[in-house]
Every structure is written in structure tokens, then in C-alpha cells.
Design a protein around this motif. Structure first.
Motif, mmCIF file in Angstrom:
data_model
loop_
_atom_site.group_PDB
_atom_site.id
_atom_site.type_symbol
_atom_site.label_atom_id
_atom_site.label_comp_id
_atom_site.label_asym_id
_atom_site.label_seq_id
_atom_site.Cartn_x
_atom_site.Cartn_y
_atom_site.Cartn_z
ATOM 1 N N PHE A 10 26.941 25.838 20.917
ATOM 2 C CA PHE A 10 27.682 24.575 20.911
ATOM 3 C C PHE A 10 29.178 24.856 21.030
ATOM 4 O O PHE A 10 29.729 25.676 20.294
ATOM 5 C CB PHE A 10 27.391 23.814 19.611
ATOM 6 C CG PHE A 10 28.194 22.568 19.453
ATOM 7 C CD1 PHE A 10 27.840 21.404 20.110
ATOM 8 C CD2 PHE A 10 29.324 22.559 18.646
ATOM 9 C CE1 PHE A 10 28.594 20.246 19.953
ATOM 10 C CE2 PHE A 10 30.081 21.414 18.488
ATOM 11 C CZ PHE A 10 29.712 20.257 19.151
ATOM 12 N N LEU A 11 29.844 24.161 21.952
ATOM 13 C CA LEU A 11 31.287 24.309 22.140
ATOM 14 C C LEU A 11 32.050 23.024 21.854
ATOM 15 O O LEU A 11 33.219 23.073 21.482
ATOM 16 C CB LEU A 11 31.599 24.756 23.568
ATOM 17 C CG LEU A 11 31.000 26.083 24.012
ATOM 18 C CD1 LEU A 11 31.293 26.328 25.482
ATOM 19 C CD2 LEU A 11 31.525 27.217 23.147
ATOM 20 N N GLY A 12 31.403 21.887 22.076
ATOM 21 C CA GLY A 12 32.105 20.624 21.875
ATOM 22 C C GLY A 12 31.220 19.440 22.196
ATOM 23 O O GLY A 12 30.032 19.580 22.468
ATOM 24 N N ARG A 13 31.826 18.272 22.146
ATOM 25 C CA ARG A 13 31.093 17.015 22.330
ATOM 26 C C ARG A 13 31.915 16.089 23.226
ATOM 27 O O ARG A 13 33.131 16.002 23.091
ATOM 28 C CB ARG A 13 30.894 16.373 20.969
ATOM 29 C CG ARG A 13 30.257 15.005 20.971
ATOM 30 C CD ARG A 13 30.179 14.439 19.548
ATOM 31 N NE ARG A 13 29.500 15.325 18.632
ATOM 32 C CZ ARG A 13 28.179 15.341 18.423
ATOM 33 N NH1 ARG A 13 27.413 14.485 19.071
ATOM 34 N NH2 ARG A 13 27.644 16.182 17.577
ATOM 35 N N ARG A 14 31.235 15.395 24.108
ATOM 36 C CA ARG A 14 31.854 14.341 24.916
ATOM 37 C C ARG A 14 31.239 13.027 24.451
ATOM 38 O O ARG A 14 30.063 12.763 24.711
ATOM 39 C CB ARG A 14 31.598 14.564 26.403
ATOM 40 C CG ARG A 14 32.270 15.808 26.954
ATOM 41 C CD ARG A 14 31.952 15.949 28.432
ATOM 42 N NE ARG A 14 32.386 17.227 28.936
ATOM 43 C CZ ARG A 14 33.474 17.409 29.675
ATOM 44 N NH1 ARG A 14 34.235 16.388 29.980
ATOM 45 N NH2 ARG A 14 33.785 18.606 30.102
ATOM 46 N N LYS A 15 32.035 12.235 23.783
ATOM 47 C CA LYS A 15 31.555 10.970 23.221
ATOM 48 C C LYS A 15 31.128 10.001 24.321
ATOM 49 O O LYS A 15 31.823 9.840 25.326
ATOM 50 C CB LYS A 15 32.649 10.308 22.380
ATOM 51 C CG LYS A 15 32.953 11.042 21.100
ATOM 52 C CD LYS A 15 31.854 10.805 20.121
ATOM 53 C CE LYS A 15 32.285 11.209 18.730
ATOM 54 N NZ LYS A 15 31.216 11.049 17.790
ATOM 55 N N ALA A 16 29.971 9.372 24.115
ATOM 56 C CA ALA A 16 29.458 8.313 24.991
ATOM 57 C C ALA A 16 29.465 8.727 26.470
ATOM 58 O O ALA A 16 29.767 7.940 27.346
ATOM 59 C CB ALA A 16 30.252 7.026 24.780
ATOM 60 N N TYR A 17 29.105 9.949 26.742
ATOM 61 C CA TYR A 17 29.183 10.510 28.097
ATOM 62 C C TYR A 17 28.077 9.988 29.011
ATOM 63 O O TYR A 17 28.304 9.717 30.178
ATOM 64 C CB TYR A 17 29.114 12.035 27.996
ATOM 65 C CG TYR A 17 29.343 12.775 29.282
ATOM 66 C CD1 TYR A 17 30.614 12.899 29.816
ATOM 67 C CD2 TYR A 17 28.292 13.379 29.949
ATOM 68 C CE1 TYR A 17 30.845 13.605 30.993
ATOM 69 C CE2 TYR A 17 28.509 14.087 31.129
ATOM 70 C CZ TYR A 17 29.778 14.193 31.638
ATOM 71 O OH TYR A 17 29.994 14.887 32.791
#
Length: 147
Positions: free
Chosen positions: A112-119
Motif C-alpha cells: 500500500f502506498l496511498g489512496r485516491r478518494k472517490a476515484y
């Protein structure tokens, strides 16, 4: 090496996803520098290589062929080709609610590196976060992790 037929990729993608890409989208992607596909009868992986980084653009496996190792094989073959092209890292985005894909990538060693909200658009009209995952190919390029 013969480039893959965009209509074949689109047909496979349509079986694997609720919002598939069409043949024109695949033709456009395949025409870009650094984009390559690993294709088997029941699935494919599409990867873009830029300098020393590669990104999985999509991975599609026919539903009837799932859970038989094809997805892992495609990830492994794609990673090997990315290393051969000079990549040190491989990235992707996966829907947070796609448990099967997340498990596949975890088995392959992605972190896991990060998150893109509502992608991503969800089938119910809502939005789903994308998780950004990465795999360090430079750590041991001779033995790319396979599930």
C-alpha cells in the motif's frame, strides 16, 4: 512480435468489468510509447512503462477462468517484461472494495502506498476509493514475485 488486437482486448475487458473500455480506447493506449500487453486466451494485462517506472493500466480475466492462477501469471509476466524494459518499480490502482484483486496483488508482493478518494464510479452511483499499490522490482529483478 505482433501487437494485440484491440477488439479482442475490449471483448475480454467487457467480460471482466461492468464499465469496460472499448476497442478504440485500447487502440489509443497501444499506440502510445511504452505501452505493452501480455495476452492469453482468457485474459490480459496492459502496462505502461515510462523511464524506470511501470504502471498496470488494467488486468482482465474472464470470470469463468478466475481463481486458477491466470491473474498471477499475467502479473508475473508483465513484471518481467517491465524489468526487461528498465523498470525498477511497478504501480497500480485497485478499487478498495475489490477483495479478490487486492488479495492477488498482496500475494505478488505489492504494498500500500496511498489512496485516491472517490476515484472509481460504483455500480450504485456512488464512488469507491482507489488504493495505490507498488512493487519494488529493483529489490530482486531476477525473481519477480508471483502469487
Amino acid at each position: 512480435m505482433t501487437p494485440p488486437d484491440p477488439s479482442v482486448l475490449a471483448a475480454l475487458h467487457a467480460q471482466a468489468f461492468a464499465a469496460p473500455w472499448d476497442a478504440a480506447a485500447f487502440a489509443d493506449l497501444l499506440a502510445q510509447p511504452g505501452v505493452f500487453a501480455v495476452v492469453e486466451t482468457d485474459g490480459f494485462i496492459l502496462i505502461r512503462l515510462v523511464l524506470d517506472e511501470a504502471e498496470i493500466l488494467t488486468l482482465a480475466v474472464r470470470p469463468a477462468a478466475r481463481r486458477a492462477g491466470l491473474g498471477g501469471r499475467l502479473v508475473g509476466q508483465g513484471a518481467v517484461q517491465a524489468v526487461q524494459g528498465g523498470a525498477n518499480r511497478l504501480f497500480l490502482e485497485v478499487a478498495e472494495d475489490n477483495a479478490a484483486a487486492r488479495a492477488l496483488y498482496a500475494r505478488a508482493g505489492f504494498r500500500f502506498l496511498g489512496r485516491r478518494k472517490a476515484y472509481y464510479a460504483a455500480p450504485d452511483g456512488g464512488r469507491t476509493d482507489a488504493l495505490v499499490l507498488g512493487l519494488d522490482l529493483a529489490a530482486n529483478p531476477d525473481t519477480v514475485p508471483l502469487p
